[in-house]
Scaffold this active site. Sequence first.
Site, PDB file in Angstrom:
ATOM      1  NE  ARG A  44      27.580  -3.200  36.934  1.00 23.87           N
ATOM      2  CZ  ARG A  44      26.396  -3.220  36.362  1.00 23.87           C
ATOM      3  NH1 ARG A  44      26.282  -3.237  35.040  1.00 23.87           N
ATOM      4  NH2 ARG A  44      25.292  -3.212  37.072  1.00 23.87           N
ATOM      5  N   GLY A  45      27.173  -6.785  37.333  1.00 23.75           N
ATOM      6  CA  GLY A  45      25.814  -7.216  37.027  1.00 23.75           C
ATOM      7  C   GLY A  45      25.813  -8.739  37.119  1.00 23.75           C
ATOM      8  CD  GLN A 173      27.086   0.345  40.428  1.00 21.31           C
ATOM      9  OE1 GLN A 173      26.762   1.338  41.086  1.00 21.31           O
ATOM     10  NE2 GLN A 173      27.652  -0.701  40.983  1.00 21.31           N
ATOM     11  CG  ASP A 214      23.309  -9.015  42.458  1.00 25.23           C
ATOM     12  OD1 ASP A 214      22.667  -7.974  42.263  1.00 25.23           O
ATOM     13  OD2 ASP A 214      24.442  -9.215  41.972  1.00 25.23           O
ATOM     14  CE  LYS A 225      25.381  -2.328  43.447  1.00 30.86           C
ATOM     15  NZ  LYS A 225      26.661  -2.700  44.110  1.00 30.86           N
TER      16      LYS A 225
HETATM   17  O1  MRU Z   1      27.532  -4.071  41.972  1.00 30.11           O
HETATM   18  P1  MRU Z   1      26.886  -4.346  40.652  1.00 30.11           P
HETATM   19  O2  MRU Z   1      27.006  -3.199  39.705  1.00 30.11           O
HETATM   20  O3  MRU Z   1      27.358  -5.652  40.056  1.00 30.11           O
HETATM   21  O4  MRU Z   1      25.359  -4.517  41.007  1.00 30.11           O
HETATM   22  C1  MRU Z   1      24.464  -4.906  40.012  1.00 30.11           C
HETATM   23  C2  MRU Z   1      23.074  -4.946  40.460  1.00 30.11           C
HETATM   24  O5  MRU Z   1      22.742  -4.701  41.584  1.00 30.11           O
HETATM   25  C3  MRU Z   1      22.086  -5.428  39.461  1.00 30.11           C
HETATM   26  O6  MRU Z   1      20.830  -4.865  39.690  1.00 30.11           O
HETATM   27  C4  MRU Z   1      21.985  -6.953  39.587  1.00 30.11           C
HETATM   28  O7  MRU Z   1      23.238  -7.552  39.455  1.00 30.11           O
HETATM   29  C5  MRU Z   1      21.082  -7.498  38.601  1.00 30.11           C
HETATM   30  S1  MRU Z   1      21.777  -7.311  37.010  1.00 30.11           S
HETATM   31  C6  MRU Z   1      20.756  -7.824  35.827  1.00 30.11           C
END
Ligand code: MRU
Length: 325
Positions: A44-45, A173, A214, A225
């Site tokens: 994820r991320g 997270q 994202d 998020k």
């Molecule tokens: O649902 P996730 O854990 O994939 O969400 C991730 C985030 O919101 C991060 O802040 C985003 O992907 C940027 S990661 C460098």
Amino acid sequence: MESMYFEDGRLFVLDQTKLPNEIEYFTPKKKEDYYYAIKSLQVRGAPAIGIFAGYAMALLNEDKRKLKEYLDSSRPTAVNLSYATGRMLKAYEEGKNLLDEARAIHNEDIDMCRKISEYGLSLLKDGDGILTHCNAGELATSKYGTGLGPLLLGKEKGYNFHAFTDETRPLLQGARLTSFELEKAGIDVTLICDNMAGLVMKQGKINAVLVGTDRIAANGDIANKIGTSSVAILANYYNIPFYVLGPYSTIDYNCKTGDDIVIEEREAAEIKNMWYEKPMALPETKCYNPAFDVTDNELITAIITDRGILKPPYDISLENIRDND
Ligand code: MRU
């Protein structure tokens, strides 16, 4: 800790659903394994999902166009996913070596994260208190990260920051991943619940908020998020800089504003059951579980990309770094 690495012809991927208690790498084999790994947040991320999907496109012997569509449908909000699969499809159509292209996406991310971290660090002072949301460190990218990059790079350069990491409900997270990453890096970190952010800001413990993203719309609205927009509103109220950090590939010039960003909605079980021995609400209780929210550009002090630090008005500063293609 690396979110994934490619060695001896195999991709090794850290299963982030098992952190912080178990450190376990696995090797996906079928396309369903790749889809499930993204959907279930084993990977994820935003940047890490893109890198992972790049390897999927290189390693799987499938119809590449159909595979792109399949992988893109696993999580809709992070633009890095469709960016990487689109780039891999183009490389395939041009007859390029796909593994080289996937590795290039991976290596470019390391380079971009380093640049973002340097720019972000230039805005901070030694000893600053920093609030983080979700996880935007190495686990979410390749190395350093975006939102956590200035802290991790700063540590290497001898800075001493005080990080406050909110848990980031519902999937934690912040608790499971960010506090783990910062502890391992030797950075002073204090875990707080999401609803404590206003208090630590009021107490003067926070000098800046750092978050990843994202998708960045052409007007500077960003998706990140769920809960990010609430943190931004609080930071604005308390006059604390709110910085968004992300690579150029996260900018989606086709999205005019945040209203055009598709927000992923997830299972109610993540709210009611996931972390508890018994359900914390009745089975019939309705849940609304969007994984992301949109933060309006007027709440953002600066957007920090690998191409520099952008200031408002973002429609102009984002246009100024746009490739001519
Ligand atoms: O649902 P996730 O854990 O994939 O969400 C991730 C985030 O919101 C991060 O802040 C985003 O992907 C940027 S990661 C460098």
